[in-house]
Enzyme design. Structure first.
Site, PDB file in Angstrom:
ATOM      1  CB  SER A  44      -0.973   0.025   1.174  1.00 34.34           C
ATOM      2  OG  SER A  44      -0.298   0.324   2.366  1.00 34.34           O
ATOM      3  CE  LYS A  89      -2.763   2.146   4.908  1.00 31.91           C
ATOM      4  NZ  LYS A  89      -2.596   1.302   3.755  1.00 31.91           N
TER       5      LYS A  89
END
Length: 196
Positions: A44, A89
């Site tokens: 990700s 993230k």
């Protein structure tokens, strides 16, 4: 004489045990409260971070300074499909921000923002589609702005990232942010002191 030698050896042994115990305690405290190695799990955050990279998390920094837009952070105990995980993230929205994506362009509070860390990925797209689909906070999370004390996060690999756009994850409370990271320490060929 022999007793003196044995006593000296015993004292030396005790001193070694104390030194080793002290070193282990210091290492534990550094890991728990200052800097922690974390394994990247998944794609990700590609291309900045690859699956199985190891990064160093600065746990102390966010306690003394604010978390900034575009910092890469490790988030504790996020529940995804009934499983608790730590995720990595990038901070996109700060408390009070209005976030929108339109035509692969980030808008924060109506102002265009560039994301140079995505340029490589956008060039490598094999299809004419966009890297980040169009969305607004209202569409995805039924909020017009990021709530106070929370952050909006996205993975750099927008097509596969499970991030704040998913209502199951949503906005991230500040207390769940373990710390920031900008150092890849393993594997050797990926070592980078500032991957942002």
């Amino acid at each position: 004489m022999e007793e003196k030698i044995q006593g000296k050896q015993k004292n030396e042994f005790v001193e070694w045990i104390k030194a080793i115990a002290f070193a282990l305690l210091v290492a534990f405290l550094i890991k728990q409260f200052l800097f922690t190695p974390v394994l990247v799990n998944g794609a990700s955050m590609e291309p900045a971070l690859e699956d199985h990279d190891r990064v160093i998390v600065n746990r102390i920094g966010p306690k003394f300074k604010s978390i900034d837009r575009f910092d890469v952070v490790v988030i504790n105990n996020v529940i995804i499909q009934n499983e608790e995980k730590n995720i990595i993230k990038r901070i996109i929205g700060l408390p009070g921000d209005k976030i929108e994506y339109k035509d692969d362009q980030l808008y924060i509070n109506g102002e265009k923002y560039s994301e140079p860390y995505l340029d490589q990925y956008k060039k490598e797209l094999k299809d004419p589609g966009s890297l980040t689909y169009d969305f607004t906070l209202e569409q995805d999370l039924n909020e017009t702005t990021v709530p106070e004390g929370y952050y909006f996060v996205l993975g750099d690999n927008r097509r596969v990232s499970n991030d704040s756009r998913n209502p199951e994850i949503g906005f991230i409370p500040k207390e769940k942010i373990m710390g920031t990271t900008s150092i890849i320490c393993w594997p050797i060929e990926h070592i980078d002191l500032r991957f942002n």
